[in-house]
Design an enzyme around this catalytic site. Structure first.
Site, PDB file in Angstrom:
ATOM      1  CE1 TYR A   1       0.300   1.500   4.465  1.00 50.52           C
ATOM      2  CE2 TYR A   1       0.883  -0.827   4.420  1.00 50.52           C
ATOM      3  CZ  TYR A   1       0.887   0.399   5.064  1.00 50.52           C
ATOM      4  OH  TYR A   1       1.480   0.514   6.293  1.00 50.52           O
TER       5      TYR A   1
ATOM      6  CE1 TYR B   1      12.080   0.120  11.885  1.00 49.03           C
ATOM      7  CE2 TYR B   1      11.709  -2.201  12.344  1.00 49.03           C
ATOM      8  CZ  TYR B   1      11.219  -0.931  12.111  1.00 49.03           C
ATOM      9  OH  TYR B   1       9.872  -0.728  12.091  1.00 49.03           O
TER      10      TYR B   1
END
Length: 381
Positions: free
Chosen positions: A124, A180
């Site tokens: 998205y 990360y």
């Protein structure tokens, strides 16, 4: 001290040092050394202490009540052993390797400094990726624009969650891997209510970290306020968000909580009525062959996606450079997407302080180098 007419030692010291703060009264006779000037933050805090602006009992009770509400929407389980984690982490490394070789579709991979996203099943748009931005503007990509969920995610992760009744079978149709580097973060956000069903399930790998709720971000330098709730997240643990924790308060990952590399697999189900981009809304770089770009005119052109950042690789040195992120407009999101009876007062919004000069004393404060603190928008994720 009462006999000398002073009720505060600081007043007495000022009267003895006329060169401080332009004070005219008294003389110190050279008996006391001159104190160094206080840094701006300490001056502000001392002013708050002198003016009696400490949080009231009512405010503290309100914060404690909100923390209880957040806890009521959180469930944590320790499901994956160290051996299982190692096996899954090896698979995550394979995903990273394939992405670096360009083996995934363009919208599968989204790169940013110190954080890479890999969308599977459903992807998205969010934040600055759309020309037209605002609350509720996130859109699912057209079907087939991101790669399918890898089989190993089904076999090693989803199956175990179903066996332990964390989610029902067939629930997950969207898997996102966030990878990360130390110092990376995700700013305060709420997973789009109009895109995803609840609950939101995440599984953590590589290292321990924390999830924080209700934080405010400020930049130059990057600073994060104290959270309403600090939730430790262990390697191999499963975190399930629903209710208040998922819908009524923002959550984030702070830079100081990513001390080592960390990855999280987020498993969600998209809503049947979730809005989806049409092919003509995508950038010309992903339009099908022979598609006439002249059709992208008028209102259609407003929805064109900005170019992706998939060619960029995570840079460990980026932690030492200024960061520019986008603020999640949380109160606007609620006013558009939540029923009226579930909306919180605008004064309780985690991000309201950025929209009213009356409540932005921190933003107007001068930094040590003389430049004003920058007001920056944070990205919605």
């Amino acid at each position: 001290m009462a006999g000398s007419g002073y009720t505060d030692l600081r007043e007495k010291l000022k009267s003895m040092m006329p060169y401080r703060d332009g004070h005219k009264g008294g003389s110190n006779g050279g008996s006391l050394p001159r104190e160094p000037p206080e840094p701006p933050y300490d001056r502000k805090r001392r002013h708050q202490e002198d003016s009696g602006s400490e949080p009231s009992d009512y405010e503290e009770q309100k914060e404690e009540e909100e923390a209880r509400k957040v806890k009521s929407g959180i469930r944590q389980l320790r499901l994956f052993s160290a051996e299982e984690c190692a096996k899954i982490e090896a698979r995550i490394e394979e995903v990273v390797s394939r992405a670096e070789k360009g083996l995934y579709k363009e919208h599968t991979v989204d790169r940013a400094p110190l954080r890479n996203k890999y969308f599977f099943g459903e992807g998205y748009t969010y934040g600055s990726q759309l020309q037209r931005r605002g609350p509720g503007q996130e859109r699912l990509y057209p079907r087939g624009e991101v790669d399918a969920i890898p089989e190993w995610v089904h076999d090693l992760v989803i199956r175990k969650l179903v066996e332990h009744r964390v989610i029902p079978e067939g629930f997950v149709n969207s898997a996102v891997i966030n990878d990360y580097q130390p110092g990376g973060c995700i700013v305060s956000h709420v997973d789009p209510i109009h895109i995803f069903e609840r609950p939101i399930v995440s599984v953590s790998f590589f290292s321990d970290s924390a999830l924080c709720f209700g934080c405010k971000f400020q930049f130059k330098p990057i600073r994060v306020s104290e959270p309403v709730l600090f939730l430790p997240v262990k390697r191999g643990s499963v975190t399930v968000l629903s209710g208040y924790a998922a819908d009524e308060i923002t959550h984030c990952i702070r830079p100081q909580d990513i001390k080592e590399r960390r990855a999280v697999i987020i498993l969600r189900k998209t809503r049947l009525d979730a809005p989806r981009l049409e092919t003509k809304s995508l950038s010309s770089s992903v339009l099908p062959p022979g598609y006439n770009s002249d059709r992208l005119s008028g209102s259609n052109r407003d929805q064109i996606l900005k170019p992706k950042r998939s060619h960029r690789k995570a840079d460990p040195d980026a932690a030492h450079r200024p960061r520019i992120l986008e603020m999640d407009k949380e109160e606007n999101r609620r006013s558009v997407l939540l029923p009226k009876h579930r909306r919180r007062s605008s004064f309780s919004s985690e991000n309201y302080w950025r929209r009213s000069y009356e409540y932005t004393e921190d933003c107007d404060e001068e930094e040590e180098d003389g430049s004003p603190a920058r007001k920056v928008k944070m990205r919605r994720h």
